[in-house]
Structure formats: C-alpha cells, structure tokens
Design an enzyme around this catalytic site. Structure first.
Site, short mmCIF file in Angstrom:
data_model
loop_
_atom_site.label_atom_id
_atom_site.label_comp_id
_atom_site.label_asym_id
_atom_site.label_seq_id
_atom_site.Cartn_x
_atom_site.Cartn_y
_atom_site.Cartn_z
N ASP A 1 25.10 22.29 4.11
CA ASP A 1 23.81 22.00 4.76
C ASP A 1 23.34 20.63 4.28
OD1 ASP A 1 21.29 22.02 5.89
OD2 ASP A 1 20.82 24.08 5.28
N ASP B 1 18.61 17.40 9.98
CA ASP B 1 18.96 18.54 9.12
C ASP B 1 20.03 19.33 9.88
OD1 ASP B 1 18.91 20.81 7.50
OD2 ASP B 1 16.85 21.37 7.99
N HIS C 1 12.73 25.28 12.14
CA HIS C 1 11.43 24.66 11.84
C HIS C 1 11.28 23.37 12.63
CE1 HIS C 1 13.95 22.07 9.21
NE2 HIS C 1 14.61 23.20 9.02
N HIS D 1 9.81 20.62 6.82
CA HIS D 1 9.31 21.87 7.42
C HIS D 1 7.87 21.60 7.86
CE1 HIS D 1 12.43 24.77 5.49
NE2 HIS D 1 12.97 23.67 5.90
N GLU E 1 18.42 27.08 13.15
CA GLU E 1 19.38 27.41 12.09
C GLU E 1 19.53 28.91 11.86
OE1 GLU E 1 18.42 26.36 8.04
OE2 GLU E 1 16.49 25.53 8.67
N GLU F 1 23.51 24.97 11.97
CA GLU F 1 22.20 24.34 12.19
C GLU F 1 22.36 23.00 12.91
OE1 GLU F 1 20.01 23.31 8.61
OE2 GLU F 1 18.13 23.17 9.74
MN MN Z 1 16.57 23.37 8.20
MN MN Z 2 19.41 22.68 6.69
#
Ligand code: MN
Ligand code: MN
Length: 295
Positions: free
Chosen positions: A87, A98, A160, A168, A193, A276
């Site tokens: 990640d 992200d 998010h 976030h 995600e 994600e």
């Molecule tokens: Mn994330």
């Molecule tokens: Mn992530």
C-alpha cells in the site's frame, strides 16, 4: 459540483508515480527479501521520481490488514506463502495518490481467490463511480464481488475522499451496504479500497505499526519539531524518516501531539487481501488516476 483540483495535472502525476511505486513493491516482495529494504526501495523510487511518500510504504502481512511499516531495525524477510498488501502513497505539493495491491510471496497460488476477490471488488466499486451516485451503491457492489468468491468484505475498513495534504478528508467510501449515504460529487478525488478476508470480516487494533502523524502544528518553540512538521505536515510518517538522535528525542517529547497508528489485525486472524485505486469523479464516470502503468 465540487471544484476539480486546480492542479489536476499534479494529481495525475502523483498517481502515476504511486502506481509505478506499487508495481515496483509488488515485484520486490519475494521470498527472502527484507521487508525494510522493500519499503525503502518503494520510498526511494517515489523521491527519485520527484515526489514525496504521502505515508510510509505499508507492507502488512497475512492477518494484518493495514498500517504496518518496517521500523529502522526490522530485519525480517518475506516467507513463502506470505500474503502481503503493498500500500503506497505519493504526493506532489500535497496532491496525494493512494494505491494498493496484494501479492502472494513465492508464487504458491494458495490464496489466489482472496487476491482476485479484492481486485474484482475494486473494479466493481470503480464501475459505480459517477457524479450523484450514493456511496452505498459502491459498498454494495464491492461486497457482492467479494461474497461471489465465498469470502467476506472487512466491514470496518473503508475508502475515503482525498484533499490537498489530507489523506482521509472526511467522506467515507464503504466496502459494504448500509454504512453511509453520502453521494459523490463531480471533481472529487477518492480512494476505493476493498479488503477481502476468509476470517470474520472485522478488524481490531494490534501493536504499534511504526506509523505516526502530527494531529496539529506543534508551533515554532521546538525547532527540531517545527522542521519535522514542515516536512510531513499532518501526513503519516515513520521514525525511519526521522532517525537522527535529536529527531527521535523531539518525537518522544511530542508524543501528545502525535497520533500513533496501531496495526489493524483481522479479528479471527483470517488472511486479508486489499486492492486500492485513487479515482477522480469525472463527468462521465471514474478516471482511475492510479491505473496500471505500461511497464
Ligand atoms: Mn486509502
Ligand atoms: Mn492505501
């Protein structure tokens, strides 16, 4: 309509870098590779590409769903059969991407169904993205894709919205129905995600995962701390990046200003896979900013 980010090219570039860093992390996560070396390779790639890591490379394993990064003295290596969530986040002047994927170490293919469930689910969620859609519909599509493979979505983890320097940003993109009724707005950047598990579908807090962030600006009174805040703002970071003795000392003094993240561990110790992408809510649907690159 929410305003599109005014620096949209920068968001696209940050996501392209994050996507390449994710792919590099997936390639490097092999039997016998040291976890710390893989995290540092990912982070160096991001810096060499002219961006900054938006958070430490997360390399959570097996029943760890998220929020583990190796510490500076972590000598552990990946083992055959480890299910590793790579990640990765990159940012350019606060424009954040992200993105994550899951690799089974050693090519044993025992957990292929879990990996595919997470990937099916992120695709199903992305397919729902358009201005005006309820996040509930995204959660429903994600949960259905995971359940179709006989697995469970992790109900207490979610995607998010993302804003400049805010990973976030406030809007939750659930991985199951019945967990939110916000609607998506054209111009928003969001991360979708899903997490798929063969456990009970819920996480609890494990040990500290070597990730912290400033809750607020610590102010100018402590120059070392002020310099660290100038570097990381309110984005997550790790002591691997602030390893000088005076920095470690300043971070110890600032404990109350810092949020420390625990590792999220699946409650039944089931295995967890994640996928994600960072997505722009465009007029006609999703623009997947962190799509696979051509390499
Ligand atoms: Mn994330
Ligand atoms: Mn992530």
């Amino acid at each position: 309509m929410a305003p599109y980010p005014e620096d949209l090219p920068r968001w696209r570039e940050a996501a392209r870098i994050a996507s390449k860093a994710r792919e590099l992390g997936m390639r490097r996560t092999v039997t016998g590779a040291r976890r710390r070396d893989v995290a540092e390779a990912i982070e160096s790639f991001i810096r060499d590409a002219g961006a900054e890591p938006a958070f430490p490379a997360n390399l959570s394993r097996n029943d760890e769903a998220a929020h583990y990064t190796p510490s500076s003295d972590d000598e552990a290596v990946f083992e055959v059969g480890d299910l590793v969530k790579v990640d990765v986040g990159a940012h350019l002047d606060g424009a954040i991407a992200d993105t994550a994927d899951t690799v089974e170490v050693g090519g044993t293919h025992r957990h292929e169904n879990l990996v595919r469930a997470a990937r099916d689910a992120v695709r199903a969620g992305i397919a729902q993205v358009r201005p005006g859609v309820s996040v509930d519909e995204i959660g429903r599509a994600i949960a259905e894709a995971i359940r179709a493979r006989g697995l469970k979505p992790v109900v207490d983890l979610s995607g998010h919205s993302i804003e400049r320097y805010l990973l976030h940003a406030g809007k939750t993109i659930p991985n199951v129905p019945g967990h939110g009724d916000a609607t998506l707005v054209e111009g928003e950047v969001i991360a979708i995600e899903p997490f798929a598990t063969n456990g009970m579908g819920s996480i609890g807090n494990g040990p500290f995962g070597n990730i912290v962030r400033f809750r607020r600006d610590p102010g100018p009174s402590d120059p070392v701390l002020a310099r660290l805040y100038g570097r990381f703002r309110t984005l997550p970071f790790t002591s691997r990046w602030a390893d000088a003795p005076e920095e470690r000392e300043a971070l110890r003094r600032a404990r109350r200003t810092l949020q420390a993240y625990p590792v999220f561990v699946e409650r039944a110790h089931g295995l967890v896979a994640q996928a994600e992408h960072t997505v722009l809510v465009a007029a006609t649907g999703a623009e997947v900013l962190s799509a696979p690159t051509d390499e």
